[in-house]
Write a protein that holds these residues in place. Structure first.
Motif, PDB file in Angstrom:
ATOM      1  N   ALA A   1      -4.446 -20.255 -10.470  1.00 13.30           N
ATOM      2  CA  ALA A   1      -5.741 -20.925 -10.301  1.00 13.30           C
ATOM      3  C   ALA A   1      -6.289 -21.360 -11.656  1.00 13.30           C
ATOM      4  CB  ALA A   1      -6.726 -19.993  -9.608  1.00 13.30           C
ATOM      5  N   ASP A   2      -7.026 -22.469 -11.647  1.00 12.66           N
ATOM      6  CA  ASP A   2      -7.660 -22.913 -12.886  1.00 12.66           C
ATOM      7  C   ASP A   2      -9.176 -22.788 -12.852  1.00 12.66           C
ATOM      8  OD1 ASP A   2      -8.467 -25.115 -11.308  1.00 12.66           O
ATOM      9  OD2 ASP A   2      -6.766 -26.325 -11.979  1.00 12.66           O
ATOM     10  N   SER A   3      -9.732 -22.375 -11.689  1.00 10.44           N
ATOM     11  CA  SER A   3     -11.169 -22.127 -11.589  1.00 10.44           C
ATOM     12  C   SER A   3     -11.446 -21.194 -10.414  1.00 10.44           C
ATOM     13  CB  SER A   3     -11.944 -23.440 -11.409  1.00 10.44           C
ATOM     14  OG  SER A   3     -11.623 -24.048 -10.167  1.00 10.44           O
ATOM     15  N   PHE A   4     -12.616 -20.570 -10.473  1.00 12.05           N
ATOM     16  CA  PHE A   4     -13.004 -19.617  -9.421  1.00 12.05           C
ATOM     17  C   PHE A   4     -14.447 -19.881  -9.018  1.00 12.05           C
ATOM     18  CE2 PHE A   4      -9.721 -17.709 -12.008  1.00 12.05           C
ATOM     19  CZ  PHE A   4      -8.814 -17.254 -11.065  1.00 12.05           C
ATOM     20  N   GLU A   5     -14.701 -19.758  -7.725  1.00  9.44           N
ATOM     21  CA  GLU A   5     -16.047 -20.013  -7.195  1.00  9.44           C
ATOM     22  C   GLU A   5     -16.474 -18.832  -6.320  1.00  9.44           C
ATOM     23  OE1 GLU A   5     -18.077 -22.784  -3.769  1.00  9.44           O
ATOM     24  OE2 GLU A   5     -16.412 -23.622  -4.917  1.00  9.44           O
ATOM     25  N   GLN A   6     -17.584 -18.195  -6.679  1.00 10.21           N
ATOM     26  CA  GLN A   6     -18.034 -17.043  -5.911  1.00 10.21           C
ATOM     27  C   GLN A   6     -18.592 -17.469  -4.564  1.00 10.21           C
ATOM     28  OE1 GLN A   6     -20.687 -14.409  -7.995  1.00 10.21           O
ATOM     29  NE2 GLN A   6     -20.969 -13.041  -6.258  1.00 10.21           N
TER      30      GLN A   6
ATOM     31  N   LYS B   1      -7.198 -24.730  -7.573  1.00  7.03           N
ATOM     32  CA  LYS B   1      -6.329 -25.424  -8.534  1.00  7.03           C
ATOM     33  C   LYS B   1      -6.533 -26.928  -8.328  1.00  7.03           C
ATOM     34  CE  LYS B   1      -1.665 -25.595 -10.394  1.00  7.03           C
ATOM     35  NZ  LYS B   1      -0.298 -25.050 -10.339  1.00  7.03           N
ATOM     36  N   ASN B   2      -6.964 -27.575  -9.391  1.00  6.70           N
ATOM     37  CA  ASN B   2      -7.293 -29.000  -9.317  1.00  6.70           C
ATOM     38  C   ASN B   2      -8.314 -29.287  -8.214  1.00  6.70           C
ATOM     39  OD1 ASN B   2      -5.399 -29.571 -11.383  1.00  6.70           O
ATOM     40  ND2 ASN B   2      -3.739 -29.686  -9.868  1.00  6.70           N
ATOM     41  N   GLY B   3      -9.250 -28.336  -8.033  1.00  7.99           N
ATOM     42  CA  GLY B   3     -10.317 -28.506  -7.065  1.00  7.99           C
ATOM     43  C   GLY B   3      -9.969 -28.111  -5.646  1.00  7.99           C
ATOM     44  N   THR B   4      -8.721 -27.748  -5.389  1.00  4.43           N
ATOM     45  CA  THR B   4      -8.277 -27.375  -4.046  1.00  4.43           C
ATOM     46  C   THR B   4      -8.171 -25.860  -3.925  1.00  4.43           C
ATOM     47  OG1 THR B   4      -7.007 -29.420  -3.820  1.00  4.43           O
ATOM     48  CG2 THR B   4      -6.443 -27.615  -2.325  1.00  4.43           C
ATOM     49  N   VAL B   5      -8.688 -25.305  -2.823  1.00  2.00           N
ATOM     50  CA  VAL B   5      -8.625 -23.859  -2.598  1.00  2.00           C
ATOM     51  C   VAL B   5      -7.190 -23.438  -2.339  1.00  2.00           C
ATOM     52  CG1 VAL B   5      -9.311 -21.974  -1.069  1.00  2.00           C
ATOM     53  CG2 VAL B   5     -10.987 -23.717  -1.729  1.00  2.00           C
ATOM     54  N   THR B   6      -6.714 -22.498  -3.131  1.00  2.00           N
ATOM     55  CA  THR B   6      -5.345 -21.995  -2.967  1.00  2.00           C
ATOM     56  C   THR B   6      -5.307 -20.511  -2.603  1.00  2.00           C
ATOM     57  OG1 THR B   6      -5.224 -21.555  -5.354  1.00  2.00           O
ATOM     58  CG2 THR B   6      -4.389 -23.681  -4.562  1.00  2.00           C
TER      59      THR B   6
ATOM     60  N   GLY C   1      -5.821 -10.488  -5.717  1.00  2.00           N
ATOM     61  CA  GLY C   1      -5.713 -11.895  -5.370  1.00  2.00           C
ATOM     62  C   GLY C   1      -4.838 -12.091  -4.147  1.00  2.00           C
ATOM     63  N   LEU C   2      -5.167 -13.081  -3.332  1.00  2.00           N
ATOM     64  CA  LEU C   2      -4.418 -13.359  -2.106  1.00  2.00           C
ATOM     65  C   LEU C   2      -4.319 -14.865  -1.914  1.00  2.00           C
ATOM     66  CD1 LEU C   2      -3.299 -11.467   0.263  1.00  2.00           C
ATOM     67  CD2 LEU C   2      -5.240 -12.324   1.580  1.00  2.00           C
ATOM     68  N   ASP C   3      -3.113 -15.361  -1.643  1.00  2.00           N
ATOM     69  CA  ASP C   3      -2.987 -16.797  -1.416  1.00  2.00           C
ATOM     70  C   ASP C   3      -3.155 -17.127   0.064  1.00  2.00           C
ATOM     71  OD1 ASP C   3      -0.555 -16.344  -0.105  1.00  2.00           O
ATOM     72  OD2 ASP C   3       0.677 -16.987  -1.796  1.00  2.00           O
ATOM     73  N   LEU C   4      -2.991 -18.391   0.423  1.00  2.00           N
ATOM     74  CA  LEU C   4      -3.221 -18.833   1.798  1.00  2.00           C
ATOM     75  C   LEU C   4      -2.187 -18.285   2.776  1.00  2.00           C
ATOM     76  CD1 LEU C   4      -4.209 -22.535   1.057  1.00  2.00           C
ATOM     77  CD2 LEU C   4      -5.734 -20.725   1.858  1.00  2.00           C
TER      78      LEU C   4
END
Length: 385
Positions: A52-57, A79-84, A103-106
């Motif tokens: 991931a390149d960013s995180f949103e609470q 990553k690049n604005g898309t939820v992963t 951490g957990l992916d889709l």
């Protein structure tokens, strides 16, 4: 009088100046501290979700199904604005206490796990967060979870390797992982098309149950076919000035069958626990000095921690033990996660109550005490005064 007024104004002026300076310092340092905490959190999240390149609470996730475990925070990993995926911060009891990031992916695959806090025993539980401690596969305890599918569950020595000598810590971490990955996975499935769960929500912790004396005896006897239907029938007069191991003997009673034959004895004792108010425990012992069971009458220790000694999974551990053996943590019973003092104190009360009950049975035809058994020792794991 004028001198007193002058002194009062001087003190007031100093107070005003001090408050102003404190407010000024806080206004300068608070943003710095907040930014440091954000950077620390981001670094932790990056370590458990490196892609991931960013995180949103987010705040609209479902809470934990276990009252002892808390989902403190949850973040979407992008990553690049898309939820992963998502990162959950989870806190709860281990041997003492821990807070983790997971951490957990889709696809419900764990991308990483990290401890933010672990306060378990040095040399044992703390090995879970020791980078020099390696599992049989050569990885650290916390790194072994990376790549595991949350749908497979987290079972000690089945889906992951426990820390050597720290099974309780390992089980506690498993509960945190189960709750964190379930909450994160359900959130991702509901809102971002993530994979669904293959199982039910993690089972909520058992709820503590306190007993009266008579109900405790009936509950214990009902678990054995040979004792079903038996109730207390005759209280025994005991010496009120007798305090075995500084504990109070509250009540003693004989348990008889339909013919009037004494088949067991029940004793309630009160003693010290983690809280100042202490607690009370009942033990029932048969003719062969075997503990049929123990129940908690009173305990006011910490909710979700010490109070969990009043759950069946804890007090049932004493069933079938001998009234003459010393009850030791890790050998004769597992302590409640995060409540070792409460656990050991309850075990001490069970030991005293059981030994007293065995003594009553000896007077009514039961097996005599082995030589030297009266010199038993307790854990004496009390909170320092």
């Amino acid at each position: 009088m004028k001198q007193t007024i002058k002194l009062g104004f001087t003190l007031a002026a100093f107070a005003v100046i001090s408050c102003f300076l404190l407010a000024l310092v806080n206004s300068i340092t608070a943003p710095v501290i907040e930014q440091h905490q954000i950077e620390k959190a981001n670094a932790g999240m990056k370590s458990v979700f490196p892609d991931a390149d960013s995180f949103e609470q987010v705040t609209d996730y479902k809470p934990s199904t276990d009252s002892a475990v808390s989902i403190v925070k949850m973040y979407l990993a992008k990553k690049n604005g898309t939820v992963t995926g998502a990162v959950a911060q989870v806190s709860g009891p281990t041997y003492d206490h821990a807070t983790i990031l997971v951490g957990l992916d889709l696809n419900r695959t764990v991308t990483g796990m990290q401890f933010l806090e672990l306060t378990d025993s040095p040399g044992f539980g703390l090995k879970a967060n020791d980078p020099s401690y390696k599992t049989k596969d050569g990885t650290t305890f916390y790194d072994q979870f990376k790549g595991k599918n949350a749908n497979d569950g987290f079972t000690v020595n089945k889906t992951f390797e426990a820390v050597s000598g720290a099974t309780i810590t390992s089980k506690g971490v498993a509960k945190l992982l189960s709750q964190g990955t379930y909450s994160a996975g359900e959130y991702l499935a509901e809102k971002y098309g993530g994979s669904g769960s293959s199982g039910e929500a993690p089972i909520a912790a058992e709820q503590p149950v306190l007993f009266s004396f008579d109900d405790a005896v009936k509950d214990i006897c009902s678990t054995f076919d040979a004792y079903k239907g038996l109730t207390t029938s005759e209280d025994v007069t005991h010496d009120a000035s007798y305090y075995p191991h500084k504990m109070v003997v509250d009540r003693e009673s004989l348990i008889k069958d339909s013919s009037g034959k004494t088949v067991a004895a029940a004793v309630e004792v009160s003693g010290q626990t983690y809280s100042e108010n202490g607690g009370s425990v009942i033990a029932v012992v048969d003719m062969n000095r075997i503990i049929l069971g123990a129940r908690i009458v009173r305990i006011q220790d910490s909710p979700n921690l010490g109070m969990n000694t009043a759950t069946p999974s804890f007090y049932n551990q004493f069933s079938s033990k001998s009234a003459d053996q010393n009850l030791r943590p890790g050998t004769d019973y597992d302590v409640v996660s995060g409540a070792s003092i409460s656990s050991d104190c309850v075990a001490d009360m069970v030991k005293v109550a059981a030994y007293e009950a065995a003594g009553i049975m000896e007077k009514h035809g039961g097996r005599p005490a082995p030589d030297g058994s009266a010199e038993y020792t307790l854990n004496e794991h009390y909170q320092e005064e």
